[in-house]
Scaffold this active site. Structure first.
Site, mmCIF file in Angstrom:
data_model
loop_
_atom_site.group_PDB
_atom_site.id
_atom_site.type_symbol
_atom_site.label_atom_id
_atom_site.label_comp_id
_atom_site.label_asym_id
_atom_site.label_seq_id
_atom_site.Cartn_x
_atom_site.Cartn_y
_atom_site.Cartn_z
ATOM 1 N N ASN A 108 25.389 -34.928 -31.158
ATOM 2 C CA ASN A 108 26.317 -34.428 -30.144
ATOM 3 C C ASN A 108 25.610 -34.414 -28.799
ATOM 4 O O ASN A 108 24.390 -34.296 -28.722
ATOM 5 C CB ASN A 108 26.774 -33.005 -30.500
ATOM 6 C CG ASN A 108 27.837 -32.486 -29.537
ATOM 7 O OD1 ASN A 108 28.735 -33.242 -29.141
ATOM 8 N ND2 ASN A 108 27.753 -31.236 -29.154
ATOM 9 N N THR A 109 26.416 -34.560 -27.730
ATOM 10 C CA THR A 109 25.893 -34.326 -26.390
ATOM 11 C C THR A 109 26.612 -33.126 -25.814
ATOM 12 O O THR A 109 27.826 -32.980 -25.980
ATOM 13 C CB THR A 109 26.051 -35.560 -25.474
ATOM 14 O OG1 THR A 109 25.572 -35.220 -24.169
ATOM 15 C CG2 THR A 109 27.485 -36.031 -25.375
ATOM 16 N N HIS A 110 25.836 -32.259 -25.160
ATOM 17 C CA HIS A 110 26.398 -31.000 -24.656
ATOM 18 C C HIS A 110 26.024 -30.856 -23.181
ATOM 19 O O HIS A 110 24.862 -31.074 -22.816
ATOM 20 C CB HIS A 110 25.830 -29.830 -25.474
ATOM 21 C CG HIS A 110 26.381 -28.520 -25.052
ATOM 22 N ND1 HIS A 110 27.634 -28.082 -25.440
ATOM 23 C CD2 HIS A 110 25.885 -27.553 -24.230
ATOM 24 C CE1 HIS A 110 27.870 -26.899 -24.903
ATOM 25 N NE2 HIS A 110 26.827 -26.562 -24.168
ATOM 26 N N THR A 145 27.861 -24.215 -34.469
ATOM 27 C CA THR A 145 28.177 -25.019 -33.281
ATOM 28 C C THR A 145 27.107 -24.901 -32.187
ATOM 29 O O THR A 145 26.683 -23.795 -31.836
ATOM 30 C CB THR A 145 29.537 -24.564 -32.699
ATOM 31 O OG1 THR A 145 30.502 -24.639 -33.746
ATOM 32 C CG2 THR A 145 29.965 -25.454 -31.555
ATOM 33 N N ASP A 146 26.688 -26.056 -31.658
ATOM 34 C CA ASP A 146 25.744 -26.151 -30.528
ATOM 35 C C ASP A 146 24.399 -25.488 -30.818
ATOM 36 O O ASP A 146 23.720 -25.015 -29.898
ATOM 37 C CB ASP A 146 26.357 -25.546 -29.246
ATOM 38 C CG ASP A 146 27.572 -26.328 -28.766
ATOM 39 O OD1 ASP A 146 27.674 -27.526 -29.075
ATOM 40 O OD2 ASP A 146 28.423 -25.723 -28.084
HETATM 41 C C1 GRF Z 1 30.701 -34.443 -21.802
HETATM 42 O O1 GRF Z 1 30.203 -33.648 -20.745
HETATM 43 C C2 GRF Z 1 30.327 -33.863 -23.129
HETATM 44 O O2 GRF Z 1 29.054 -33.315 -23.172
HETATM 45 C C3 GRF Z 1 31.377 -32.781 -23.250
HETATM 46 O O3 GRF Z 1 32.562 -33.431 -22.848
HETATM 47 C C4 GRF Z 1 32.226 -34.414 -21.860
HETATM 48 C C5 GRF Z 1 32.833 -35.738 -22.289
HETATM 49 O O4 GRF Z 1 33.050 -36.581 -21.191
HETATM 50 N N1 GRF Z 1 31.397 -32.201 -24.567
HETATM 51 P P1 GRF Z 1 33.848 -37.976 -21.341
HETATM 52 O O5 GRF Z 1 35.157 -37.695 -22.062
HETATM 53 O O6 GRF Z 1 32.976 -38.907 -22.142
HETATM 54 O O7 GRF Z 1 34.048 -38.458 -19.931
#
Ligand code: GRF
Length: 198
Positions: A108-110, A145-146
C-alpha cells in the site's frame, strides 16, 4: 524484469496507477470497488479490469458486508492468477481473509509518514496538526490498517499556504516515483529469494 502478475486496487483518479504503468510495473489487472477514473486509465492502457462494486455488498453504511466483499475480491484476484497486490488509493478496508489469501503479498501507499496520520484523512490530519514535514509511506498491508512493516518513506515539506489539495498533490508527486520503484524492488527481492528449480 520478472513477469510477476500484479493487481492494482483503486477507487479514485488513478494517477499513481498511471505512474506504475509508465514505469513498467507488470500490471495484469486493475480492480476497483466503485466506478472511477482509474478504471478508465486501465482500459485505455489495455489492462484487464474488474469492478467488485461495494453497492452490491451493502454500500458504505452499517449494512456493508465487509467479509463478503473481501471474499469476492480475493476470489477475483485468484481467478486472474494474481501474485502481488498493490493498493493505490483503494477506499475499502479488507476483512482478514484477504491477508490469509495473500500473505506478505499486499502493498500500500499512504500519504503520510506512518505511523503518523493513519486513516483516510491523512493529508487533512497532517495539516490540522500543523506539522512542518509530512510525506508518503510504502508499506506491507496487514490486517491492522496502515500498521504493516514500512518498506520506504519520503518526506514532503508543508508550505505556509498549503491547502489539502496542494499538499496532497506534492505528496502524490512523490508517491508516483516511490511506489513503482519499491514495487519493482519488492518483486526482485522475492524472485531472488525463491529457490531455483533443480
Ligand atoms: C494517494 O495519495 C494514496 O496514497 C491515497 O490515495 C491517493 C491516490 O491517488 N490512499 P490517485 O487516485 O492514484 O491519484
Amino acid at each position: 524484469m520478472t513477469r510477476v502478475r500484479v493487481a492494482v486496487l483503486v477507487s479514485g483518479t488513478g494517477s499513481i496507477l498511471d505512474a506504475m504503468l509508465a514505469d513498467e510495473v507488470p500490471v495484469a489487472l486493475v480492480l476497483a470497488d466503485r466506478a472511477c477514473r482509474a478504471l478508465e486509465i486501465a482500459t485505455a492502457a489495455g489492462v484487464d479490469t474488474e469492478l467488485v462494486d461495494r453497492q452490491d455488498f451493502g454500500g458504505y453504511g452499517q449494512a456493508f458486508d465487509r467479509w463478503g466483499f473481501t471474499r469476492r475480491v480475493a476470489a477475483v484476484l485468484g481467478a486472474h492468477d494474481i501474485e502481488l497486490v498493490a493498493m493505490a488509493g483503494f477506499g475499502t478496508v479488507f476483512a482478514p481473509p484477504m491477508f490469509d489469501a495473500f500473505p506478505d503479498r499486499i502493498l500500500n501507499t499512504h500519504p503520510a509518514l506512518l505511523p503518523a496520520f493513519p486513516g483516510w484523512h491523512a493529508v487533512e490530519d497532517a495539516l490540522a496538526a500543523g506539522v512542518a514535514v509530512t510525506g508518503c509511506t510504502v508499506h506491507l498491508a496487514t490486517v491492522e490498517t496502515d500498521a504493516g512493516p514500512v518498506l520506504a518513506q519520503e518526506e514532503v515539506l508543508v508550505l505556509a499556504h498549503d491547502t489539502v489539495q496542494t499538499l496532497h498533490e506534492r505528496i502524490k508527486h512523490c508517491e508516483r516515483q516511490l511506489y513503482p520503484t519499491v514495487i519493482k524492488q519488492y518483486i526482485k527481492a522475492q524472485t531472488d529469494a525463491a529457490p531455483t528449480p533443480s
